[in-house]
Enzyme design. Structure first.
Site, mmCIF file in Angstrom:
data_model
loop_
_atom_site.group_PDB
_atom_site.id
_atom_site.type_symbol
_atom_site.label_atom_id
_atom_site.label_comp_id
_atom_site.label_asym_id
_atom_site.label_seq_id
_atom_site.Cartn_x
_atom_site.Cartn_y
_atom_site.Cartn_z
ATOM 1 N N HIS A 82 29.984 16.620 134.110
ATOM 2 C CA HIS A 82 29.853 15.296 134.628
ATOM 3 C C HIS A 82 29.803 15.484 135.856
ATOM 4 O O HIS A 82 28.740 14.380 136.922
ATOM 5 C CB HIS A 82 31.417 15.120 135.089
ATOM 6 C CG HIS A 82 31.568 13.531 135.847
ATOM 7 N ND1 HIS A 82 31.923 13.875 137.087
ATOM 8 C CD2 HIS A 82 31.164 12.324 135.843
ATOM 9 C CE1 HIS A 82 31.892 13.012 137.093
ATOM 10 N NE2 HIS A 82 31.214 12.102 136.768
ATOM 11 N N GLU A 140 26.010 15.043 135.864
ATOM 12 C CA GLU A 140 25.129 13.337 136.209
ATOM 13 C C GLU A 140 24.939 13.062 137.999
ATOM 14 O O GLU A 140 24.199 12.698 138.006
ATOM 15 C CB GLU A 140 26.221 12.722 135.850
ATOM 16 C CG GLU A 140 26.060 11.440 135.613
ATOM 17 C CD GLU A 140 27.212 10.412 135.627
ATOM 18 O OE1 GLU A 140 28.914 10.955 134.759
ATOM 19 O OE2 GLU A 140 27.401 9.278 135.917
ATOM 20 N N HIS A 141 26.353 13.518 138.396
ATOM 21 C CA HIS A 141 25.967 13.535 140.470
ATOM 22 C C HIS A 141 24.932 13.615 140.945
ATOM 23 O O HIS A 141 24.291 12.929 141.180
ATOM 24 C CB HIS A 141 27.648 13.558 140.763
ATOM 25 C CG HIS A 141 28.868 12.820 140.323
ATOM 26 N ND1 HIS A 141 29.121 11.893 141.440
ATOM 27 C CD2 HIS A 141 29.331 12.383 138.992
ATOM 28 C CE1 HIS A 141 30.474 10.788 140.531
ATOM 29 N NE2 HIS A 141 30.517 11.323 139.458
ATOM 30 N N GLU A 193 29.176 16.365 146.986
ATOM 31 C CA GLU A 193 29.273 15.601 145.781
ATOM 32 C C GLU A 193 30.984 15.595 145.714
ATOM 33 O O GLU A 193 31.556 14.883 144.268
ATOM 34 C CB GLU A 193 28.428 15.102 144.640
ATOM 35 C CG GLU A 193 28.306 15.114 143.699
ATOM 36 C CD GLU A 193 27.900 13.557 144.293
ATOM 37 O OE1 GLU A 193 27.597 13.631 145.748
ATOM 38 O OE2 GLU A 193 28.451 12.389 144.120
ATOM 39 N N GLU A 201 36.379 10.458 142.309
ATOM 40 C CA GLU A 201 36.531 9.334 141.707
ATOM 41 C C GLU A 201 38.120 9.459 140.046
ATOM 42 O O GLU A 201 38.434 8.963 139.875
ATOM 43 C CB GLU A 201 35.496 10.030 140.462
ATOM 44 C CG GLU A 201 35.175 9.210 139.363
ATOM 45 C CD GLU A 201 33.689 9.894 138.522
ATOM 46 O OE1 GLU A 201 32.916 10.399 139.082
ATOM 47 O OE2 GLU A 201 33.578 8.956 136.752
#
Ligand SMILES: [Zn+2]
Ligand SMILES: [Zn+2]
Ligand SMILES: [Zn+2]
Length: 522
Positions: free
Chosen positions: A212, A215-216, A312, A319
């Site tokens: 994940h 992906e960022h 990030e 998130e």
């Protein structure tokens, strides 16, 4: 005035000869038969052309013809009777018309002597058994589903009709193992994406969350374009670029105009193969600082060159907070954690906080090296995509990438184990309970998957805010409405490669929870 009967006001105009007429009977009248005959002939021909050689339609047609034939016969009979020509013998069916067929004596009395004789002979020879249809046990019936006449199915699309609108799926495998699949609908827009066989299931305890995280980081710029360049380019195309990570897949996809497919694929391939993963930002910062003030240079390299990654981390932690306020997501994470406890599918996609705080650029690079290989990728396209063109583009952008074998611990793939168990998190301050109940489902390739999907559709989903009330087709929805069992429910069928979770998620008042759970289990 009707130009055919000249007596009634005309209502219609014949589309063939433009004559105005009053009624169907005038339309069909002999002096207009040139048009009406043509009209019916045209209808039949059109119908035949549309129906093709469907045997069912043929049967229906035969039935209609038979009915017309019968009507004609009845008509003839009437004429016969009016002629007084009725000396013909009564037929067997006429004689038995009013007889109770369950009363053998009455039946016997109605038979003619020669018929009685014939029957007795049949019994003597044993041939009478042949007249009784052979009994076939229902469990040996090859077609247990009742065949529904076509006219009752008028509202549901026929399978062949549905298939006409589904373009075939074309697939090609490149030499390096990358697969390309397309469905060309000829639309003006297209969606293309790369499905990578790498999700949180490929992770271990210490790098859980890295798929994940990647992906960022993918949208932070590549060796060819900075993040700003990338964003501008996508926006100027009017395209949409996105990505998601699941337990088994990482997906990067773009929606764009048909003619922009080559450019969109180039961007996707750039993101996948040349992402700087935070490196670029450092160069940029250094450059800026050099021009401003030399003394700052000393400090920057000591920041370990992971400025973008640090930033990030904050985004992902936020998130995570967001996910935690979505109780459905929380429940499903708990469900996975307990059903697949101790195996990779039990972990969350985002990973634990400590991993999000500690994942390094090296972890990301390592993960890409291991899993972002052509042999684990599918390039899929739908909409206005030409298969051969996409294959050519894929060859151009990914053809040089080496195949790459699955270098990760092979035992990972076989290590999923389902455990029947439960997790309860009790908070009496909350007004509603959020519950998921599941059994082990079937994997994507299992033959049981389709029946499970159908069962899923039958149970369906329901929400209090939906209209329908007592007219719901789902029995559970009906029960929920009648007895106020739950606020909402939805059945789910979550599939993985070799296993799945099949069940129901419901939100209910804590007081009615017991009843709603037993009811849904039923
Ligand atoms: Zn008329
Ligand atoms: Zn006409
Ligand atoms: Zn995310």
């Amino acid at each position: 005035m009707c130009q055919l009967c000249n007596s009634i006001r005309s209502k219609y105009v014949c589309p063939r000869c433009n004559i105005s007429y009053c009624s169907v009977s005038c339309y069909k009248s002999p002096n207009h038969s040139d048009c009406s005959e043509e009209f019916y002939k045209g209808n039949v021909q059109e119908w035949l052309a549309a129906e093709g050689t469907d045997p069912e339609a043929k049967n229906e047609m035969m039935e209609i013809l038979k009915r017309i034939n019968q009507q004609d016969d009845e008509f003839d009979d009437c004429i016969d009777e009016s002629d007084g020509d009725s000396d013909e013998e009564e037929s067997l069916s006429d004689r038995l018309a009013m007889v109770d067929l369950d009363n053998p004596d009455e039946l016997w009395a109605k038979l003619l002597p020669e018929e009685k004789q014939e029957f007795l002979e049949l019994i003597k020879s044993g041939d009478v058994a042949k007249l009784v249809p052979e009994w076939e046990p229902w469990w040996e019936d090859k077609h247990p589903m009742p065949k529904i006449p076509k006219r009752f199915r008028a509202t549901s699309a026929h399978l062949s009709e549905v298939l006409v609108n589904c373009p075939p799926t074309k697939t090609t495998t490149l030499n390096n193992g990358m697969r390309i699949a397309t469905e060309d609908t000829g639309d003006l827009t297209a969606t293309i994406g790369l499905w990578i066989d790498a999700g949180s299931r490929c992770e271990n305890e210490s790098n859980n969350g890295v798929a994940h995280f990647l992906e960022h980081m993918a949208f932070k710029g590549t060796s060819k374009r900075s993040q700003v360049d990338l964003e501008l380019e996508v926006e100027n195309m009017g395209a949409h670029l996105n990505a998601y990570t699941s337990r088994e897949q990482t997906v990067f996809y773009a929606k764009c105009l048909k003619q922009d497919v080559p450019k969109a694929l180039e961007i996707l391939s750039d993101i996948l193969q040349n992402s700087k993963l935070g490196e670029y930002r450092i160069m940029f910062s250094n450059y800026l600082i050099i021009s401003l003030n030399l003394c700052f240079i000393v400090h920057w390299p000591s920041c370990s060159g992971e400025n973008e990654i640090e930033r990030e981390r904050g985004v992902i932690l936020r998130e995570m907070q967001e996910v935690e306020t979505n109780l459905q997501e929380v429940v499903f994470d708990h469900l996975h954690a307990t059903a697949f406890q101790g195996t990779p599918l039990g972990r969350t996609i985002l990973g634990p906080t400590q991993n999000i705080k500690s994942i390094s650029r090296n972890d990301l690079v390592e993960y890409i090296k291991t899993y972002y290989k052509p042999s684990r990728m599918v390039l899929a396209g739908a909409g206005g995509v030409d298969h051969n063109e996409l294959v050519k583009l894929a060859e151009q952008h990914f053809g040089k990438a080496e195949r790459g074998e699955i270098t990760a611990d092979p035992s990972l793939l076989g290590s999923i184990r389902y455990t029947g168990s439960e997790i309860r998190v009790r908070d009496d301050a909350m007004p509603l309970a959020h519950v998921a109940i599941a059994v082990e489902g079937a994997g994507w390739e299992s033959a049981d998957n389709i029946p499970l999907m159908i069962a899923n559709t039958l149970i369906g989903a329901w929400d209090r805010s939906q209209g329908g009330g007592l007219n719901n087709s789902s029995k559970l929805a009906l029960a929920c409405t009648q007895d106020n069992l739950a606020h909402s429910f939805q059945s789910f069928n979550t599939c993985y490669k070799d296993t799945g979770l099949w069940g129901i998620y419901l939100v209910a008042q804590t007081l009615s929870l017991d009843v709603s759970i037993t009811d849904s289990l039923r």
